[in-house]
Design a protein around this motif. Structure first.
Motif, PDB file in Angstrom:
ATOM      1  N   LYS A 146       0.977  -1.188   0.049  1.00 24.25           N
ATOM      2  CA  LYS A 146      -0.182   0.006  -0.100  1.00 24.25           C
ATOM      3  C   LYS A 146       0.896   1.384  -0.053  1.00 24.25           C
ATOM      4  O   LYS A 146       1.828   1.191   0.722  1.00 24.25           O
ATOM      5  N   LEU A 147       0.685   1.991  -0.932  1.00 24.11           N
ATOM      6  CA  LEU A 147       1.387   3.473  -1.053  1.00 24.11           C
ATOM      7  C   LEU A 147       0.468   4.466  -0.949  1.00 24.11           C
ATOM      8  O   LEU A 147      -0.536   4.592  -1.587  1.00 24.11           O
ATOM      9  N   PHE A 198       0.545   8.695  -1.027  1.00 25.06           N
ATOM     10  CA  PHE A 198       1.311   9.945  -1.471  1.00 25.06           C
ATOM     11  C   PHE A 198       0.810  11.101  -0.698  1.00 25.06           C
ATOM     12  O   PHE A 198      -0.137  11.466  -0.853  1.00 25.06           O
ATOM     13  N   HIS A 255       3.968  12.577  -6.946  1.00 24.31           N
ATOM     14  CA  HIS A 255       4.865  11.206  -6.861  1.00 24.31           C
ATOM     15  C   HIS A 255       6.289  11.839  -6.496  1.00 24.31           C
ATOM     16  O   HIS A 255       7.199  11.159  -6.396  1.00 24.31           O
ATOM     17  N   ILE A 279       6.315   9.810   0.487  1.00 24.26           N
ATOM     18  CA  ILE A 279       5.705   8.456   0.273  1.00 24.26           C
ATOM     19  C   ILE A 279       5.717   7.683   1.394  1.00 24.26           C
ATOM     20  O   ILE A 279       6.624   7.183   2.118  1.00 24.26           O
ATOM     21  N   ASN A 280       4.603   7.282   1.842  1.00 24.90           N
ATOM     22  CA  ASN A 280       4.334   6.149   2.848  1.00 24.90           C
ATOM     23  C   ASN A 280       3.920   4.769   2.442  1.00 24.90           C
ATOM     24  O   ASN A 280       2.982   4.568   1.656  1.00 24.90           O
ATOM     25  N   ALA A 281       4.891   3.753   2.555  1.00 21.48           N
ATOM     26  CA  ALA A 281       4.697   2.391   2.287  1.00 21.48           C
ATOM     27  C   ALA A 281       4.533   1.228   3.371  1.00 21.48           C
ATOM     28  O   ALA A 281       5.195   1.425   4.207  1.00 21.48           O
ATOM     29  N   THR A 330       8.612   1.790  -4.198  1.00 19.91           N
ATOM     30  CA  THR A 330       8.371   3.222  -4.020  1.00 19.91           C
ATOM     31  C   THR A 330       9.549   3.792  -4.965  1.00 19.91           C
ATOM     32  O   THR A 330       9.675   4.861  -5.064  1.00 19.91           O
TER      33      THR A 330
END
Length: 286
Positions: A9-10, A12, A17, A21-23, A158
């Motif tokens: 799950k990404l 932004f 872009h 970014i939280n992954a 990412t």
């Protein structure tokens, strides 16, 4: 049928872009924050990223990485922001729980450093990065290796490739689909593995590079020579380690030094069937 897929799950943060970014990954307590250096003021204001973990300071332009461990998350970066100028991207890896100890983080730091040295990037703090401090019980080492596998899997999602190895290792447990390219200048072999087209060790190509070859491939070819993956020997390009590429065309360009259509030139080993015809037949048989 066993399903081996994974879900990443990404999020932004700025809706583009280029920002933070939280992954995250399903069934993993870890999470990754990727951010440009220009976003540090916003990062310092974020909650929940002041825990134990590891971090990477990255320069994609210079292909350099500094890896470190932290017990207070983003706060550790304030010192680096003042003293280190080379980096333009930050990767912060932490967990949603509080189970990582300093020894865990030190182990991950050391192992990530080992992986970086096998990638296209150079380790900025290689002289100061020693073996991990303390001693971890075997169960903890096993847990940290699984944690490391998850980091290595989630980072490419990412756009970060700092832990991806340059060379490939052939999986002997799987059936190999092999290809070859033979002409006046090239004697090459390759195989398919994990959706990658791998140039096999011992393949021979041209030393010279055509002016029409794409600049990106020229630069990467030169980088592979500097890394020792390719070697110029007796007026030829020699592949020293199995090297994975994204397509037969890319592999063909490396060996010939010219822009070519790989599917037309690579042939199924021991036959006259081109990769293009093999691929077409494979699709028709589905």
């Amino acid at each position: 049928m066993t399903i081996k897929g994974k879900t990443v799950k990404l999020f932004f943060e700025e809706g583009n872009h280029h920002g933070i970014i939280n992954a995250e990954m399903i069934n993993w307590t870890g999470f990754v924050i990727v951010a440009p250096r220009t976003a540090l003021p916003e990062l310092y204001k974020m909650e929940g990223i002041d825990r134990a973990g590891i971090y990477f300071l990255v320069s994609d332009e210079e292909k350099k990485v500094y890896v470190g461990e932290t017990m207070n998350g983003i706060k550790r970066l304030k010192d680096h922001d003042d003293k280190k100028d080379f980096w333009d991207k930050l990767i912060l890896v932490q967990t949603k729980d509080f189970n990582l100890t300093k020894t865990h983080c030190s182990y991950l730091e050391h192992r990530c450093g080992q992986l970086i040295t096998k990638s296209f990037y150079d380790l900025e703090n290689v002289k100061s990065l020693h073996d991990y401090t303390g001693t971890l019980p075997r169960p903890d080492i096993s847990d940290m290796e699984v944690f490391l596998e998850n980091i290595s899997f989630i980072l490419p999602a990412t756009g970060v490739t700092i832990l991806q190895p340059i060379v490939a290792k052939q999986d002997k447990t799987k059936a190999v689909i092999a290809f070859e390219m033979n002409n006046k200048y090239v004697t090459g072999e390759a195989y398919l593995q994990d959706d990658l087209f791998v140039i096999k060790r011992g393949s021979i190509g041209k030393e010279s590079v055509s002016p029409s070859l794409f600049e990106g491939l020229k630069e990467k070819r030169e980088a592979l020579i500097k890394k020792g993956i390719f070697k110029i020997e007796n007026g030829q390009l020699v592949v020293m380690e199995d090297y994975p590429t994204t397509s037969p065309s890319t592999a063909g360009c490396y060996l010939t030094g010219t822009p070519i259509s790989g599917p037309k030139y690579w042939k199924l080993k021991g036959t006259d069937m081109t990769y293009k015809d093999w691929e077409k037949k494979l699709i028709e048989d589905k």
